[in-house]
Structure formats: C-alpha cells, structure tokens
Design an enzyme around this catalytic site. Structure first.
Site, PDB file in Angstrom:
ATOM      1  N   LYS A   1     -67.146 -72.556 -28.775  1.00  0.00           N
ATOM      2  CA  LYS A   1     -68.233 -71.714 -28.280  1.00  0.00           C
ATOM      3  C   LYS A   1     -68.350 -70.494 -29.188  1.00  0.00           C
ATOM      4  O   LYS A   1     -67.435 -69.680 -29.281  1.00  0.00           O
ATOM      5  CB  LYS A   1     -67.925 -71.288 -26.847  1.00  0.00           C
ATOM      6  CG  LYS A   1     -68.976 -70.394 -26.247  1.00  0.00           C
ATOM      7  CD  LYS A   1     -68.673 -70.124 -24.786  1.00  0.00           C
ATOM      8  CE  LYS A   1     -69.677 -69.171 -24.203  1.00  0.00           C
ATOM      9  NZ  LYS A   1     -69.416 -68.912 -22.780  1.00  0.00           N
TER      10      LYS A   1
ATOM     11  N   LYS B   1     -71.226 -75.336 -28.664  1.00  0.00           N
ATOM     12  CA  LYS B   1     -72.300 -74.513 -28.109  1.00  0.00           C
ATOM     13  C   LYS B   1     -72.492 -73.274 -28.954  1.00  0.00           C
ATOM     14  O   LYS B   1     -71.495 -72.640 -29.302  1.00  0.00           O
ATOM     15  CB  LYS B   1     -71.898 -74.130 -26.682  1.00  0.00           C
ATOM     16  CG  LYS B   1     -72.790 -73.145 -25.998  1.00  0.00           C
ATOM     17  CD  LYS B   1     -72.193 -72.770 -24.666  1.00  0.00           C
ATOM     18  CE  LYS B   1     -72.915 -71.566 -24.158  1.00  0.00           C
ATOM     19  NZ  LYS B   1     -72.270 -70.901 -23.088  1.00  0.00           N
TER      20      LYS B   1
HETATM   21  C1  PBG Z   1     -70.627 -68.108 -19.270  1.00  0.00           C
HETATM   22  C2  PBG Z   1     -71.674 -68.911 -19.957  1.00  0.00           C
HETATM   23  C3  PBG Z   1     -72.683 -68.491 -20.835  1.00  0.00           C
HETATM   24  C4  PBG Z   1     -73.475 -69.599 -21.083  1.00  0.00           C
HETATM   25  C5  PBG Z   1     -72.911 -70.663 -20.405  1.00  0.00           C
HETATM   26  N1  PBG Z   1     -71.794 -70.215 -19.739  1.00  0.00           N
HETATM   27  C6  PBG Z   1     -73.007 -67.153 -21.358  1.00  0.00           C
HETATM   28  C7  PBG Z   1     -72.163 -66.480 -22.331  1.00  0.00           C
HETATM   29  O1  PBG Z   1     -71.095 -66.914 -22.733  1.00  0.00           O
HETATM   30  O2  PBG Z   1     -72.591 -65.385 -22.687  1.00  0.00           O
HETATM   31  C8  PBG Z   1     -74.715 -69.605 -21.931  1.00  0.00           C
HETATM   32  C9  PBG Z   1     -75.691 -70.654 -21.575  1.00  0.00           C
HETATM   33  C10 PBG Z   1     -77.044 -70.458 -22.139  1.00  0.00           C
HETATM   34  O3  PBG Z   1     -77.320 -69.531 -22.916  1.00  0.00           O
HETATM   35  O4  PBG Z   1     -77.896 -71.277 -21.798  1.00  0.00           O
HETATM   36  N2  PBG Z   1     -69.656 -67.576 -20.073  1.00  0.00           N
END
Ligand code: PBG
Length: 322
Positions: A193, A246
């Site tokens: 991520k 992601k």
């Molecule tokens: C929670 C989380 C996030 C997303 C999914 N789970 C936000 C982040 O890490 O800031 C992002 C999903 C999206 O942008 O569609 N941590």
C-alpha cells in the site's frame, strides 16, 4: 518475406473477440460499500454515484449488486464516535459489526470482506494507536487490530483486510483467528500500500485524513519496487491468503511483479482518486466513461490482478454481461 500483417486479426469484432488475450469477468470484481449509522443515504461529493448507506438500505443495494453477478463486497464503516484509541472499531454494536451480521443473515453465499484499520475511528486520523511521540505504537495497535479482526469474523466476515501497514499485522491476525476457532477465515492483506495522493476522496468520504503529519512513515514510498516485493513476501509468509496492491493504475508494474513472485491470488484496488478522475473527466465530456472504465480495469487485470476492488464494480458488471 511476405508482409507481416497483424491487423488481419483485427478486421471485425468477432475476430477481435476470438483472439483477445485478457477478458474481464464479473467474478473478478469486488464492490466497496460505505455504511453509516445515519438513517439516510448520502452521496459522497467527490465520488459521484457512491453513497454512505444506512443499515436498513444495505441489503437492498447488495441484492442489486448480486443480481449483476458480483459475489464479493468490502465494507467500510463510518463510526458514531471517534477517540484517541479508535475504541469504536472493536465495539460489538459498531457499524461494521452490525452491518456484517445483517448482511451475513441475508446472503450466506456472499463473500464479505471488512477493512480493518483505525484511521476512521481515531480523532487523530492515523492508522494505529499513537505513542507519546505521536508515532504508531506497534504493540498496542496490533492488539487492538486483533480485537477488531475477531469482532469482524465473529459477526460473519469471510475475510478481514488489514490496511494499516503496521509490521506484523498479518501474523497477529492469523494467530488471533487460529487461537479462537476461526482457522477457516481469511486475510486479504493490503500488503503493498503506497502513500498515495489518490486516496483523497476516500479520506473526505470517511473523514479520516490525518489531523497532523501524514502517513509516509508507514505507507510505502511511490518510488520503490523491491520494497513492494519484500512486503508481499512477508505477508504471504505470515499467512495472508490474498495479497493486494494499492492503488492500481499508477502501480501496474508492481502488480505484475508481485504476481510473478507470490503464489497466492493477487488483488488490486482501483482507489477513490482513480474513480474520481474518470468520473470527473467523463462529466466534462472529455473522455467516454464506459470505455475508459473498462479499459482501466482491463489494464489492471492484464497487469496480473486476479481480483479487482473497484467503485465501478456494478457499472462494469452491467457492461460485461450486456
Ligand atoms: C484505510 C483505507 C484507506 C483506503 C482504504 N482503506 C485510506 C488510506 O489509507 O488513507 C483508501 C481507499 C480509496 O481511496 O478508495 N486505511
């Protein structure tokens, strides 16, 4: 030698269909859903067509999705209260726990995935519990994560998806599941991520932007490739059943490399900002929404994703099956 003529295979639609190397299927798609305690549905401004759903509308919207052939959802909750520790995320009557129970009761076949993190639940908006230096406190965060994950599978979730990027998150959840009779429940790890600008609309949607600082000390640096492979490998070794990359579109190279390295299925998350970009450009008639949506999803699949989490799930399913 005679003229090489690859265009011979592109002459008509039936031929192009015959030789297409990558195909999207509704089986690939997972729909993200936001649930709220409020009693009215609310459209997310920066994500046109996406809503916060009240608990009593959740079954109706899922039924419509399943009619399109989609069999998986990932749930995000908007809690009633936030505090320093994100206490509401482990509450038996918390928004996710209530939603999962309800959905599980109505749709036994549906694959229910829950996002496990703290940023929606904490006042400071960081993805863990903070120590006195305002850094993530790993031990107490992982303990809280175990409780959160157990409460999700206790309510009926099939997979928990930890997205906090805390070292050891998969190991701790696996142990908690195995020691509490949930050996059969899975972990979809947000293993790779990146600290991305493309989460902007999501953070607005769930009010989870960090109040101070940013997430660069726990989310990955966008320039790194080998670190992604390391993260993926660690999480697979710790017991993740599915590894996720992601965001998706700016990281297609990473999806491919992770796919070549791990043996478990690979998921990709087409995040809120990717959705918003296509939506906004299409609303201006600058691009064709349906075509650019399908092309972006196809690109993600071609890169190696077995599973795609996308806010376009329903719209794509309609096009794929029509
Ligand atoms: C929670 C989380 C996030 C997303 C999914 N789970 C936000 C982040 O890490 O800031 C992002 C999903 C999206 O942008 O569609 N941590």
């Amino acid at each position: 030698m005679s003229l090489q003529k690859p265009s011979r295979l592109r002459r008509k639609a039936s031929l192009r269909n015959l030789v297409r190397e990558t195909r999207l299927s509704v089986d690939d798609l997972i729909r993200p859903i936001f649930v709220t305690h409020r009693n009215k549905r609310f459209e997310i401004k920066s994500m046109p067509g996406q809503f916060h759903f009240p608990l009593d509308e959740i079954e109706e919207t899922i039924e419509a999705t399943m009619k399109l052939g989609i069999n998986g959802i990932i749930l995000f909750g908007i809690p009633e209260t936030k505090d320093e520790m994100g206490t509401d995320c482990v509450n038996k009557n918390g928004i996710i726990q209530q939603a999962v129970k309800k959905i599980r009761g109505s749709f036994p076949e549906l694959i229910i995935i829950t996002d496990a993190c703290f940023c929606q639940y904490t006042i400071h908006g960081h993805c863990g519990i903070l120590d006195k230096n305002r850094s993530i406190d790993r031990k107490s965060s992982l303990k809280q994560l175990q409780k959160q994950a157990l409460s999700h599978v206790g309510a009926g979730a099939d997979f928990v998806a930890p997205s906090c990027m805390i070292d050891g998150m998969v190991k701790y959840i696996r142990e908690a599941f195995d020691n509490n009779g949930y050996e059969n429940r899975g972990i979809l790890s947000y293993a790779v991520k990146y600290g991305s600008a493309f989460y902007g609309p999501f953070r607005d949607a769930v009010d989870s932007a960090p109040r101070d600082g940013d997430r660069k000390s726990y989310q990955m640096d966008p320039g790194n490739v080998r670190e992604a492979l390391k993260e993926a490998q660690i999480d697979e070794n710790e017991g993740a059943d599915i590894i996720m990359v992601k965001p998706a579109l700016p990281y297609l190279d990473i999806i491919r490399l992770v796919k070549n390295q791990v043996c478990c299925p690979v998921a990709a998350y087409q995040v809120s900002g990717e959705y918003a970009m296509i939506k906004a450009a299409a609303q201006n008639n600058w691009i064709d929404e349906d075509e650019s949506m399908i092309e972006s999803l196809l690109g993600i699949k071609r890169a190696g994703a077995d599973i795609i989490i996308t806010y376009f799930a329903d719209a794509a399913a309609k096009l794929i099956t029509s």
